[in-house]
Write a protein that holds these residues in place. Structure first.
Motif, short mmCIF file in Angstrom:
data_model
loop_
_atom_site.label_atom_id
_atom_site.label_comp_id
_atom_site.label_asym_id
_atom_site.label_seq_id
_atom_site.Cartn_x
_atom_site.Cartn_y
_atom_site.Cartn_z
N HIS A 136 30.18 16.08 -107.36
CA HIS A 136 30.12 17.02 -106.23
C HIS A 136 30.11 16.29 -104.89
N ALA A 137 30.90 15.22 -104.79
CA ALA A 137 30.99 14.49 -103.52
C ALA A 137 31.44 15.44 -102.42
N GLU A 138 30.71 15.45 -101.32
CA GLU A 138 30.98 16.42 -100.25
C GLU A 138 30.68 15.80 -98.89
N TRP A 139 31.56 16.13 -97.93
CA TRP A 139 31.35 15.68 -96.55
C TRP A 139 30.42 16.66 -95.83
N PHE A 140 29.45 16.11 -95.09
CA PHE A 140 28.55 16.92 -94.26
C PHE A 140 28.60 16.41 -92.83
N LEU A 141 28.49 17.34 -91.87
CA LEU A 141 28.31 16.90 -90.48
C LEU A 141 27.08 16.00 -90.42
N LEU A 142 27.21 14.89 -89.71
CA LEU A 142 26.16 13.88 -89.73
C LEU A 142 24.81 14.44 -89.32
N ASP A 143 24.79 15.31 -88.33
CA ASP A 143 23.52 15.85 -87.84
C ASP A 143 23.04 17.07 -88.62
N LEU A 144 23.83 17.52 -89.59
CA LEU A 144 23.45 18.70 -90.38
C LEU A 144 23.40 18.39 -91.87
N ALA A 145 23.19 17.12 -92.20
CA ALA A 145 23.13 16.72 -93.60
C ALA A 145 21.87 17.27 -94.26
N PRO A 146 21.92 17.55 -95.57
CA PRO A 146 20.74 18.06 -96.28
C PRO A 146 19.69 16.98 -96.48
N ASN A 147 18.51 17.36 -96.95
CA ASN A 147 17.47 16.39 -97.26
C ASN A 147 17.95 15.46 -98.38
N LEU A 148 17.61 14.20 -98.25
CA LEU A 148 18.05 13.19 -99.21
C LEU A 148 16.88 12.66 -100.04
N LEU A 184 25.55 1.43 -86.22
CA LEU A 184 26.86 1.90 -85.81
C LEU A 184 26.94 2.05 -84.30
N ARG A 185 25.88 2.58 -83.69
CA ARG A 185 25.85 2.74 -82.24
C ARG A 185 25.89 1.39 -81.53
N TYR A 186 25.14 0.45 -82.06
CA TYR A 186 25.10 -0.88 -81.46
C TYR A 186 26.47 -1.55 -81.54
N LYS A 187 27.08 -1.50 -82.72
CA LYS A 187 28.37 -2.15 -82.91
C LYS A 187 29.47 -1.46 -82.11
N ALA A 188 29.39 -0.13 -82.01
CA ALA A 188 30.41 0.61 -81.27
C ALA A 188 30.38 0.28 -79.78
N ALA A 189 29.23 -0.12 -79.28
CA ALA A 189 29.10 -0.46 -77.86
C ALA A 189 29.67 -1.84 -77.55
N GLN A 243 37.13 10.37 -77.77
CA GLN A 243 35.92 10.81 -77.08
C GLN A 243 35.02 11.62 -78.01
N ASN A 244 35.62 12.51 -78.82
CA ASN A 244 34.82 13.26 -79.81
C ASN A 244 34.06 12.32 -80.72
N GLY A 270 30.06 11.88 -81.00
CA GLY A 270 29.39 12.10 -82.27
C GLY A 270 28.50 10.93 -82.65
N ILE A 271 28.95 9.72 -82.36
CA ILE A 271 28.16 8.52 -82.68
C ILE A 271 26.88 8.49 -81.86
N TYR A 272 27.00 8.78 -80.56
CA TYR A 272 25.86 8.62 -79.66
C TYR A 272 25.06 9.90 -79.43
N GLY A 273 25.56 11.03 -79.90
CA GLY A 273 24.84 12.27 -79.66
C GLY A 273 24.72 12.56 -78.19
N ALA A 274 25.75 12.22 -77.42
CA ALA A 274 25.73 12.39 -75.96
C ALA A 274 27.09 12.85 -75.49
N SER A 275 27.15 13.38 -74.27
CA SER A 275 28.42 13.81 -73.69
C SER A 275 28.87 12.81 -72.64
N PHE A 276 30.18 12.56 -72.59
CA PHE A 276 30.75 11.64 -71.61
C PHE A 276 31.71 12.41 -70.71
#
Length: 235
Positions: free
Chosen positions: A114-126, A141-146, A165-166, A170-176
């Motif tokens: 049942h491999a499934e993609w979830f929005l990163l900020d809406l993932a279920p409990n693990l 990921l944020r550090y390396k992306a910068a 930009q999207n 998504g990586i930083y949880g911020a708007s540019f």
């Protein structure tokens, strides 16, 4: 066989964190665990290392076995060794993470677990400490992306500035700011504008770009600090 005397045997497992981008949203790939404890609960792709395997070999085998994915670049992140992290036996977890373009690999995905993609900020409990692993992977990921354009691993060969930009948002949880983002991105000189436009998201359309791989190879520092003061962003 000669063994070290007086030592307790400890299991070693590998857990794989797969981040993916579908052109609009950053997602994470999860499976339903196939055995106890926590059977059918949402989990990272994990399994035990076999005696004849290296860590990298185990990570690739486990990922393919549980999701069908292969040929994915996996980077080793960190070991998790809390004595109580697994309720059954003492288990050291070695974490790998990967960045992929979802559309490039979507035909490989197996649904046996049942491999499934979830929005990163809406993932279920693990299960276990997997949420802690994901949180640490997000920070890495944020550090390396910068500092380095690793996010191109998540994009198709041809992409638009709004798509990129999207992804950063998504990586930083911020708007540019759109204008500043576009100006700074194009000022690197590492992107080649194409003749075609993506007209699905607006009447005017957005030009497609590709990464100039040769110039990037010789001057990837142009992307350093692409995200200004990421440590000061509200995440």
């Amino acid at each position: 066989m000669i063994r070290y005397s007086g030592q307790t045997r400890v299991l070693v497992a590998v857990d794989c964190i797969i981040f993916g981008f579908d052109g609009d949203h950053l997602k994470i790939l999860l499976i339903q665990r196939g055995f106890e404890p926590e059977i059918k609960k949402w989990s990272l792709m994990g399994g035990f290392i076999q005696p004849e395997e290296s860590l990298d070999q185990a990570a690739n085998r486990i990922l393919k076995q549980l999701t069908g994915l292969e040929g994915v670049y996996l980077e080793q992140m960190q070991a998790f060794g809390d004595p109580k992290r697994d309720p059954l036996e003492r288990t050291i977890g070695i974490v790998y993470f990967a960045l992929i373009d979802i559309h490039q690999y979507e035909k490989q995905i197996s649904h046996e677990y049942h491999a499934e993609w979830f929005l990163l900020d809406l993932a279920p409990n693990l299960i276990f400490d997997h949420a802690e692993m994901v949180a640490m992977a997000k920070q890495k990921l944020r550090y390396k992306a910068a500092l380095h354009p690793i996010l191109f691993e998540l994009l198709p060969e041809k992409f638009t500035v709004p798509q990129l930009q999207n992804l950063y948002e998504g990586i930083y949880g911020a708007s540019f700011d759109k204008r500043n983002f576009s100006r700074k991105l194009l000022s690197t000189g590492l992107l080649i504008r194409q003749k075609e436009k993506d007209k699905e998201n607006s009447k005017k359309g957005a030009f497609y770009y590709i990464l100039d791989k040769e110039r990037y190879k010789n001057n990837f520092q142009a992307f350093f600090n692409f995200v200004p003061n990421p440590e000061n962003l509200i995440l």
